[in-house]
Design an enzyme around this catalytic site. Sequence first.
Site, mmCIF file in Angstrom:
data_model
loop_
_atom_site.group_PDB
_atom_site.id
_atom_site.type_symbol
_atom_site.label_atom_id
_atom_site.label_comp_id
_atom_site.label_asym_id
_atom_site.label_seq_id
_atom_site.Cartn_x
_atom_site.Cartn_y
_atom_site.Cartn_z
ATOM 1 N N ARG A 208 23.258 -51.251 97.476
ATOM 2 C CA ARG A 208 24.326 -52.210 97.773
ATOM 3 C C ARG A 208 25.101 -52.565 96.509
ATOM 4 O O ARG A 208 26.339 -52.616 96.513
ATOM 5 C CB ARG A 208 23.733 -53.478 98.408
ATOM 6 N N PHE A 223 26.895 -51.213 111.158
ATOM 7 C CA PHE A 223 25.465 -51.571 111.116
ATOM 8 C C PHE A 223 25.230 -52.556 109.958
ATOM 9 O O PHE A 223 24.435 -52.306 109.058
ATOM 10 C CB PHE A 223 24.582 -50.324 110.945
ATOM 11 N N ASP A 292 24.879 -47.624 107.724
ATOM 12 C CA ASP A 292 23.462 -47.909 107.433
ATOM 13 C C ASP A 292 22.729 -48.223 108.727
ATOM 14 O O ASP A 292 22.289 -49.356 108.947
ATOM 15 C CB ASP A 292 23.363 -49.065 106.433
ATOM 16 N N CYS A 332 17.281 -44.022 107.183
ATOM 17 C CA CYS A 332 15.954 -44.497 106.791
ATOM 18 C C CYS A 332 14.874 -43.870 107.658
ATOM 19 O O CYS A 332 13.741 -44.335 107.689
ATOM 20 C CB CYS A 332 15.884 -46.023 106.833
HETATM 21 N N1 SAH Z 1 23.057 -52.642 105.848
HETATM 22 C C1 SAH Z 1 22.134 -53.717 106.147
HETATM 23 C C2 SAH Z 1 20.937 -53.249 106.959
HETATM 24 C C3 SAH Z 1 21.296 -52.559 108.272
HETATM 25 S S1 SAH Z 1 19.930 -52.387 109.324
HETATM 26 C C4 SAH Z 1 21.687 -54.357 104.850
HETATM 27 O O1 SAH Z 1 21.853 -53.746 103.797
HETATM 28 O O2 SAH Z 1 21.156 -55.456 104.886
HETATM 29 C C5 SAH Z 1 20.675 -51.769 110.747
HETATM 30 C C6 SAH Z 1 21.455 -52.809 111.573
HETATM 31 O O3 SAH Z 1 22.112 -52.121 112.631
HETATM 32 C C7 SAH Z 1 20.601 -53.877 112.223
HETATM 33 O O4 SAH Z 1 21.115 -55.130 111.850
HETATM 34 C C8 SAH Z 1 20.796 -53.680 113.724
HETATM 35 O O5 SAH Z 1 20.887 -54.907 114.427
HETATM 36 C C9 SAH Z 1 22.125 -52.972 113.764
HETATM 37 N N2 SAH Z 1 22.361 -52.087 114.900
HETATM 38 C C10 SAH Z 1 21.483 -51.283 115.534
HETATM 39 N N3 SAH Z 1 22.096 -50.533 116.459
HETATM 40 C C11 SAH Z 1 23.412 -50.867 116.407
HETATM 41 C C12 SAH Z 1 24.570 -50.433 117.113
HETATM 42 N N4 SAH Z 1 24.494 -49.490 118.057
HETATM 43 N N5 SAH Z 1 25.754 -50.983 116.790
HETATM 44 C C13 SAH Z 1 25.847 -51.918 115.809
HETATM 45 N N6 SAH Z 1 24.788 -52.363 115.114
HETATM 46 C C14 SAH Z 1 23.590 -51.858 115.415
#
Ligand code: SAH
Length: 388
Positions: A208, A223, A292, A332
């Site tokens: 990040r 995401f 992500d 991941c």
């Molecule tokens: N980038 C963030 C972590 C992302 S984790 C960080 O650095 O803190 C992945 C995220 O994707 C989760 O919050 C989950 O709620 C979300 N997610 C999962 N499937 C999704 C979808 N189809 N559309 C949007 N968000 C989604």
Amino acid sequence: MGHAVVLTPKGERWRRSRHPWIYQDDLQAGESGLSGRIVQVKSPRGQPLGQAFYNAKSKIALRWLTDDPEIPIDKGFWEKRLLAAIEYRRRIAAGASAFRLIHSEADGFPGLIVDRYGPVVVLQSLSLGVEQILPLLTELILQHLAPEALVARNDSQVRILEGLPSEKKLLAGSSPGLVEVKEGERRYGVDVWEGHKTGAYLDQRENRLWAGELVRGRVLDAFAYQGGFSLQAAARAGEVLAIEDSAQAVTRLGENLKLNGITNVRVAKENAFEALRRLDKLGERFDAVILDPPAFAKAKAELAGAVRGYREINLRALKLLNPGGVLISCSCSYQVSQELFVEILREACADSGREVRLREIRSQARDHPVVLTHPESRYLKCVALEVV
Ligand code: SAH
């Protein structure tokens, strides 16, 4: 040290690879009465090889602790490992207020996660062996880290595989509310009771900060969770669009923006797959896209579907980029190797018809160390591509 288990010849060969897990099939005979105990491990000829946590109920029968068959595994043994973990973080995570302090096998604690969020420490006990010595580990953590609160987020699915119940518990101190931590110049709130994993995705901390330096112009953070990447990106970006489909995460994201006085991030509660499609249809373009997603493949059986998912979002993201734009694409899923992930990106590039330069291949933050002989410990990929 009275208890011993004996490997099969195949098990002995496997152990020579130094993989820290030995499976049930590689033992000559299971002894369920020893589950949760530390056992001496012997070769088929009876030669002592070392000591391990044993669990007859898990597919992973043995979790390696030491090559020394005799050393007492007592408080002093664990204390030495804890102090080494603390010292390593002093070197590589100095200045971070939220970071991982113990990363399971990579720190010599098979099945233990310990994360620090400012004054609060959160642990996850993910093996029967660790569960048995939790009182002792709690004592050591309190002694050496002196947190205001110690929370057990033992609600991970992994515990089921070890025959352990799902629970969240306050182990010491008073129940923490939202914990405020810092990442670079930004502050964010962590809900250690309800947040994902132990509260936040600490494995992306370094990525990040790095991404925050890389991106410019109009940025899409798909995401987004509670805005980890958006908070960093907002410093150099003109504007950021953050997409997240969990209502809870969207609320927390909004609070994090306020906390930092950030006004150039717009948040949309939407399915990211649909958002990518919609934005393309509308002819919207970005100078950077960050992907992500959650692990699309949690098991081998889900691999084919995961590959399709990664290909789709990466293809769509590439199409959304302006010339010179950057795609920061993460995975991941341990099941998707770095080689396979780069191959998926190559195919997405081919399908997008765009000329793309590989800028950088990264992995998880250094406070999530990798054991070379334990491939499962290297799970995060973070690749930067640039459209030329
Ligand atoms: N980038 C963030 C972590 C992302 S984790 C960080 O650095 O803190 C992945 C995220 O994707 C989760 O919050 C989950 O709620 C979300 N997610 C999962 N499937 C999704 C979808 N189809 N559309 C949007 N968000 C989604």
